[in-house]
Scaffold this motif. Structure first.
Motif, PDB file in Angstrom:
ATOM      1  N   SER A 147       0.830  -1.213   0.000  1.00 50.59           N
ATOM      2  CA  SER A 147       0.000   0.000   0.000  1.00 50.59           C
ATOM      3  C   SER A 147       0.860   1.258   0.000  1.00 50.59           C
ATOM      4  O   SER A 147       0.453   2.283  -0.559  1.00 50.59           O
ATOM      5  CB  SER A 147      -0.956   0.001   1.192  1.00 50.59           C
ATOM      6  OG  SER A 147      -0.263   0.220   2.399  1.00 50.59           O
ATOM      7  N   LYS A 190       2.170   1.619  -3.653  1.00 49.35           N
ATOM      8  CA  LYS A 190       1.105   2.023  -4.572  1.00 49.35           C
ATOM      9  C   LYS A 190       0.453   3.345  -4.165  1.00 49.35           C
ATOM     10  O   LYS A 190      -0.478   3.800  -4.821  1.00 49.35           O
ATOM     11  CB  LYS A 190       0.021   0.935  -4.649  1.00 49.35           C
ATOM     12  CG  LYS A 190       0.481  -0.336  -5.296  1.00 49.35           C
ATOM     13  CD  LYS A 190       0.678  -0.121  -6.776  1.00 49.35           C
ATOM     14  CE  LYS A 190       1.031  -1.432  -7.447  1.00 49.35           C
ATOM     15  NZ  LYS A 190       1.122  -1.311  -8.879  1.00 49.35           N
ATOM     16  N   LYS A 191       0.926   3.926  -3.049  1.00 51.33           N
ATOM     17  CA  LYS A 191       0.388   5.185  -2.526  1.00 51.33           C
ATOM     18  C   LYS A 191      -1.128   5.118  -2.372  1.00 51.33           C
ATOM     19  O   LYS A 191      -1.870   5.986  -2.828  1.00 51.33           O
ATOM     20  CB  LYS A 191       0.800   6.353  -3.409  1.00 51.33           C
ATOM     21  CG  LYS A 191       2.292   6.557  -3.427  1.00 51.33           C
ATOM     22  CD  LYS A 191       2.698   7.706  -4.291  1.00 51.33           C
ATOM     23  CE  LYS A 191       4.213   7.807  -4.243  1.00 51.33           C
ATOM     24  NZ  LYS A 191       4.753   8.726  -5.193  1.00 51.33           N
ATOM     25  N   GLN A 192      -1.561   4.061  -1.693  1.00 52.30           N
ATOM     26  CA  GLN A 192      -2.990   3.861  -1.489  1.00 52.30           C
ATOM     27  C   GLN A 192      -3.484   4.689  -0.310  1.00 52.30           C
ATOM     28  O   GLN A 192      -2.719   5.344   0.398  1.00 52.30           O
ATOM     29  CB  GLN A 192      -3.283   2.371  -1.278  1.00 52.30           C
ATOM     30  CG  GLN A 192      -3.070   1.560  -2.547  1.00 52.30           C
ATOM     31  CD  GLN A 192      -3.293   0.085  -2.340  1.00 52.30           C
ATOM     32  OE1 GLN A 192      -3.075  -0.437  -1.266  1.00 52.30           O
ATOM     33  NE2 GLN A 192      -3.705  -0.591  -3.401  1.00 52.30           N
ATOM     34  N   ASN A 193      -4.761   4.615  -0.088  1.00 56.97           N
ATOM     35  CA  ASN A 193      -5.489   5.362   0.924  1.00 56.97           C
ATOM     36  C   ASN A 193      -4.820   5.262   2.308  1.00 56.97           C
ATOM     37  O   ASN A 193      -4.515   4.173   2.768  1.00 56.97           O
ATOM     38  CB  ASN A 193      -6.907   4.786   0.973  1.00 56.97           C
ATOM     39  CG  ASN A 193      -7.828   5.547   1.870  1.00 56.97           C
ATOM     40  OD1 ASN A 193      -7.412   6.366   2.674  1.00 56.97           O
ATOM     41  ND2 ASN A 193      -9.100   5.261   1.737  1.00 56.97           N
ATOM     42  N   TYR A 231      -9.978  -3.401   0.439  1.00 55.11           N
ATOM     43  CA  TYR A 231      -9.317  -3.827  -0.797  1.00 55.11           C
ATOM     44  C   TYR A 231     -10.335  -4.118  -1.894  1.00 55.11           C
ATOM     45  O   TYR A 231     -10.102  -3.808  -3.060  1.00 55.11           O
ATOM     46  CB  TYR A 231      -8.426  -5.044  -0.554  1.00 55.11           C
ATOM     47  CG  TYR A 231      -6.998  -4.663  -0.284  1.00 55.11           C
ATOM     48  CD1 TYR A 231      -6.188  -4.162  -1.289  1.00 55.11           C
ATOM     49  CD2 TYR A 231      -6.456  -4.791   0.981  1.00 55.11           C
ATOM     50  CE1 TYR A 231      -4.881  -3.792  -1.042  1.00 55.11           C
ATOM     51  CE2 TYR A 231      -5.152  -4.434   1.241  1.00 55.11           C
ATOM     52  CZ  TYR A 231      -4.368  -3.926   0.218  1.00 55.11           C
ATOM     53  OH  TYR A 231      -3.074  -3.560   0.467  1.00 55.11           O
ATOM     54  N   ILE A 274     -11.416  -0.827  -3.275  1.00 54.89           N
ATOM     55  CA  ILE A 274     -10.371  -0.266  -4.141  1.00 54.89           C
ATOM     56  C   ILE A 274     -10.357  -0.995  -5.483  1.00 54.89           C
ATOM     57  O   ILE A 274     -10.245  -0.367  -6.538  1.00 54.89           O
ATOM     58  CB  ILE A 274      -8.997  -0.339  -3.446  1.00 54.89           C
ATOM     59  CG1 ILE A 274      -8.939   0.615  -2.267  1.00 54.89           C
ATOM     60  CG2 ILE A 274      -7.868  -0.038  -4.426  1.00 54.89           C
ATOM     61  CD1 ILE A 274      -7.715   0.459  -1.395  1.00 54.89           C
ATOM     62  N   ASP A 322     -11.094   0.340  -9.667  1.00 58.60           N
ATOM     63  CA  ASP A 322     -10.104   0.243 -10.759  1.00 58.60           C
ATOM     64  C   ASP A 322     -10.667  -0.346 -11.999  1.00 58.60           C
ATOM     65  O   ASP A 322     -11.521  -0.822 -12.363  1.00 58.60           O
ATOM     66  CB  ASP A 322      -8.900  -0.588 -10.325  1.00 58.60           C
ATOM     67  CG  ASP A 322      -8.091   0.128  -9.239  1.00 58.60           C
ATOM     68  OD1 ASP A 322      -8.234   1.349  -9.118  1.00 58.60           O
ATOM     69  OD2 ASP A 322      -7.330  -0.552  -8.542  1.00 58.60           O
TER      70      ASP A 322
END
Length: 145
Positions: A78, A81-84, A138, A141, A145
């Motif tokens: 995460s 991927k620079k996720q939340n 997940y 997310i 996508d």
């Protein structure tokens, strides 16, 4: 929709805190009420002969460590991927809970408590709830996508 999710996550957090609080209350009642103590003692013996036997507790500990490794891998993923940031917080909470399960199982502090099997149950339920929260994030997310 975001408000509903926020309220739901807050409610889930309260449930998780409630599990731990309830088990500590039950444990304190075993020192004050003879009926509660007898019930918890007989259930403890029953659980120690079945689901919480020595060999099964080892499996529970190993599963907690494996889940901890999974949460670490997902956390690193995460970050890359620079996720939340909310997802990262939930992954850290999952990691903490997955490490607390083996600690609760193997710690003399909890083993010496009358409500020992209930502590294991509570921490494992909290870990399960946390895993479901992470999986739902997940899935959310992935659906975007």
């Amino acid at each position: 929709m975001n408000i509903i999710k926020s309220v739901l996550y807050g409610f889930i957090a309260l449930i998780q805190i409630g599990f731990i609080t309830i088990v500590f209350i039950i444990n304190s009642l075993t020192r004050k009420k003879a009926g509660v103590m007898r019930h918890i003692y007989s259930r403890r013996l029953q659980y120690e002969q079945s689901i919480y036997s020595s060999s099964n507790l080892l499996k529970h500990s190993i599963l907690g460590v494996i889940l901890g490794i999974l949460f670490i891998v997902l956390f690193i993923y995460s970050i890359k991927k620079k996720q939340n940031p909310f997802l990262r917080i939930q992954l850290i909470l999952g990691l903490v809970m997955s490490l607390l399960v083996p600690i609760v199982i193997n710690s003399n502090y909890f083993i010496n408590m009358m409500s020992y099997p209930y502590f294991i149950m509570a921490f494992e339920l909290i870990l399960l709830i946390q895993a479901i929260v992470v999986a739902s994030i997940y899935l959310t997310i992935a659906s975007k996508d």
